[in-house]
Structures are given as C-alpha cells and as structure tokens.
Design a protein around this motif. Sequence first.
Motif, short mmCIF file in Angstrom:
data_model
loop_
_atom_site.label_atom_id
_atom_site.label_comp_id
_atom_site.label_asym_id
_atom_site.label_seq_id
_atom_site.Cartn_x
_atom_site.Cartn_y
_atom_site.Cartn_z
N ALA A 168 0.86 -1.18 0.00
CA ALA A 168 0.00 0.00 0.00
C ALA A 168 0.90 1.23 0.00
CB ALA A 168 -0.92 0.01 1.21
N SER A 169 0.42 2.31 -0.56
CA SER A 169 1.26 3.51 -0.65
C SER A 169 0.45 4.76 -0.36
CB SER A 169 1.90 3.61 -2.04
OG SER A 169 0.91 3.76 -3.04
N LEU A 170 1.16 5.80 0.05
CA LEU A 170 0.58 7.12 0.26
C LEU A 170 1.50 8.13 -0.42
CD1 LEU A 170 -1.59 8.90 1.57
CD2 LEU A 170 -0.11 9.04 3.59
N ALA A 171 1.00 8.79 -1.43
CA ALA A 171 1.81 9.75 -2.19
C ALA A 171 1.72 11.14 -1.57
CB ALA A 171 1.33 9.78 -3.64
N GLY A 172 2.48 12.07 -2.16
CA GLY A 172 2.37 13.46 -1.74
C GLY A 172 3.44 13.93 -0.78
N PHE A 173 4.61 13.26 -0.78
CA PHE A 173 5.68 13.65 0.14
C PHE A 173 6.86 14.31 -0.57
CE2 PHE A 173 3.37 10.50 2.57
CZ PHE A 173 3.38 11.03 3.86
N ASP A 174 6.71 14.64 -1.84
CA ASP A 174 7.78 15.29 -2.58
C ASP A 174 7.76 16.78 -2.26
OD1 ASP A 174 9.91 15.58 -4.22
OD2 ASP A 174 8.80 15.34 -6.10
#
Length: 500
Positions: A139-145
């Motif tokens: 599972a993944s959670l994006a938006g940390f760039d």
Amino acid sequence: DIFDKNGYSVSSNAIDDLPPMLGGDPSRARVIDVIPASGIPEFVRQNFVQRSSNIDEIKPIIMELNAKSKPQNGLHAEYWSQNLVDTWNKSTTLATIIKENQPLTSFPKSTHVLRCFRIISQMIKTHSSRKINRDAFFASLAGFDDHVDMVNNLKRKIPQIDDAFKYFRNEMKAQGNYEKVTVLMISEFGRTITASSGSGTDHGWGGNYFMFGGNIKGGRILGNYPKTFWEDDPTNLGRGRVMPTTSWDSIWFGINQWYGIEDDEDMNYVLPNHNSFGCFLMTDKDLYRDGTHVVSGCNGVSLKFNITSVINEPRYLTSLEQKKICDQILKVANEATGQSARCIIVGQQIIVNYSRRLSNGRIHTRAMVLKEYLNRGGARKLTEGSITFAVRADSEVSYVPVQDDGEGISEPLSVPQFTQTLANGIGPVLQTFIQNMTTLDKIEVTTSAPTISSHPSWSPSTSNSPSHQFWPSYVPSISTLPSTTPTNMPTTIPSKVTTV
C-alpha cells in the motif's frame, strides 16, 4: 518461487496500485492481485448494471463467449479468455469472502490510507478461507515530494499514517494475528537534511525505514545515525544528502528468515546480492523476539587484509573488481575451513607514488594518500611520468573457527593456523587472478591480527557517532559460494504476513 518449491501457498496483493514487485521466475507468470481500497466490486454488477435489467442473463453469455476455445484460436486469444474467466471468478469469490469478514474492531474509512489498511486487515482475516499461509501486501501514500511548504504538508500527512497504524494494530490484536504480522514503511529515496529555497527539501539518498509488528523487538534504532547534520559529517555528501549506511538487503535478510526462508541456497536465490554486505546483515534474531538465526560464516573470527594493487589512474576499485577479488579470497578461505566464510571490502584509499630529484642529485621516492597529496599542492603533477598510482582496499574476512574433517564432523580450527594459511594462500591466488584482469596490475597482500567478531551487532546505540569509515566507494563484495552447513526446513506456521 522458493515458497512454491517448499509447499507454501502464497498471495501477493497491492491496494489501489500496481507496484514494481519482483516476481521471481518469469516463466511462472505469478499474478499480483490489485484490490481497490474501497473494497472488491462484483465484476458483472459494476460494468453492466446500467445496460441491462437482467444481470444473471448477461454473465453466462459473456462467460461462454470468452471460455470457448476453437482450433483456430491463437495463444493470445486463449490467454485472454482464460485470464478473464479466472479474474471474474476470483473477484466474485473474494468479494463474497470480504463481505462476510468485516473488521472486529472500529475501523474508519475516512482517509485513503485508512481504507488501505482496513481492506488489508480483512484480507488477513480471510487467509484460511483463501487457503493462504503467506501473504504480502503493498500500500502507498503519495504526496511527500515536499520541495515547498514541507511543514504544513507533513502536519496533514503524518496523522493519517498514525491513525491507520493505530487501527490496524488494534484489529490485528483482536484477530489474534498481531504476532504474525510485520509492517515495513519505506520511501523510494531520502530527503536532504537542509532546506530548499521553497521551505521544503530536495531529493536525497539515505533515509530511514520504520518497522512494527507483534513479534518485533521494538523501541530501537538500528544502523548508524549521523553524528551531526553539518557538512563535515562523514555521511554528509554535501547539500544535506546523507550516504546510506544500511543496505536494503540487510533489512530483508532478517524479514525473509522470519517469513520462512531459512536455507542458505534459498536465501541466495531470493536475495542474490546479500553476500555483497559481508556480515552487515540483520537476522531474524536481531529483529524478532523469537528469532534464532545467524549469518553463516559470521559470529566467529574477523580477519582483515590490506590489498594494494597498481592502477593506471587515480580511482577506486569498481564494484565488479571488489566482487571478483573477494571471490578469490573466499575460495582460499572455504578450502581452509570446509565451510562458508564472508568477505567484504570495507574501505579504500588511493595511494600516490611520486619521486623527485633533490638538489644533491639523489632521487627521493615517497608514497602518500591522494587526498593529502592534493592538499599539499600536488594536483599539477598528477600527469607527470614520475607519478604512479595504487589503490589499497581494506578487506574483512569473517569465518567460524572450525573445519570439516571430510566426514561431516567439525573440529576446532587454530586461529593462527588459519590466519597463516589464508595469508599464504591469498597472495599467490590474487596475483595470478589479477594478471588476467586488464584493469589492475601487481598486487601486495598484508594482514592484521585477527579479532573475535560478534557480527552482526545491531544492539541499540548509546552514541550518535557513526562506527564506520566511509570512502567514496562503499560498494562491498559478493560471493555466490553456497553454504555447506545444512539448516532446517522453513516453518509451516500459517499466515505470516509482510505489509510494505
């Protein structure tokens, strides 16, 4: 592949996304199931409810159209038909099972990551119904760039992860599965420890992993933490980019042992690069409360060799050169003990050999580490004929001081005897080997006194000071020599689960 060979039933699952997973032997065509975080829909109902009032009539027609094979059918047509039918049946079965196995605890669905871990917890609950005893979930959670506005973004994101982990842990405890679950949280790359111009951070290198589970030895930091965040820290490569000190293979080595990969040859197949890191591997004994395994060839004697080779330009040994050199060392070591040893290049120095004519006409010859030579103003002389170069590699050989008598009986091996045998054997072997390498020339081998090693030592640190010296090429060696020490077959305790 290894679990299949050993009779395990394995399932690989991704939530809402298809990640790049290693699937083993391509000929096995292992399928990764992508499951929506919102739940598993019924295939027919989702696609055809708007076009027909009688779903039951449509389903058998589509099944019949796609299930029939004719003599003129090609391979791709048959694969499509079979894959559609299999997917249809599997999704329908899973949808029914999931509906019948709701969480035992309160488990909200207010954020994406909560929905991911909710469906994972339901899948784990159904492992018996699915006849699975080894599950893997991604599972993944994006938006940390976060190149800009990092602080506010983390204030929004971190609580979402905290909530998901909290509810997942509570559900696993209620199911009685918490001891069988490992959750590993990773990032594709680290961030700089210095800010960017937009109140954020830029792409880095080293980062950190986070692991928890009911059987984990928690509350510890493993690996090396930077001594300071200033530019002069040995791990700081500039601009706040931190050099990694713990390999990916090191972490997965212990997880794989806990997961059921115990045989050395099986581990070589699953983690083909783990031998590149010598004894710097975490075992299940380091990570888990009931872990029992060690690294073959470690927890014995550590012997250090300085290997100096002439090179035609100022550079470090490449990773391939390091691997080949260590392979030759291990041939000698394994013949001396009859068991598996481990070898790693732990540091390198470039040596400048230069000469100059003194006022009295005599020739003065001297050797100096390249960095010191450059600091003394020698940069303009590097292309002169009086300059030659060598690279000194510090190798470390780890072994258990026993030898096989040829009949399967291990006897104590004299450490001085082995040291002498290894020192005598390595020089000629490497000299012959390097003569056949076009990138290296003459070689010289020296040894230091052996030390008793307790590798790997991943006990909690009492200091923030790193324990290693980091040279620009910290790429260690590899050995593909299999272990001759038999181990027990993997456990068949059901449903050990890795969630990445």
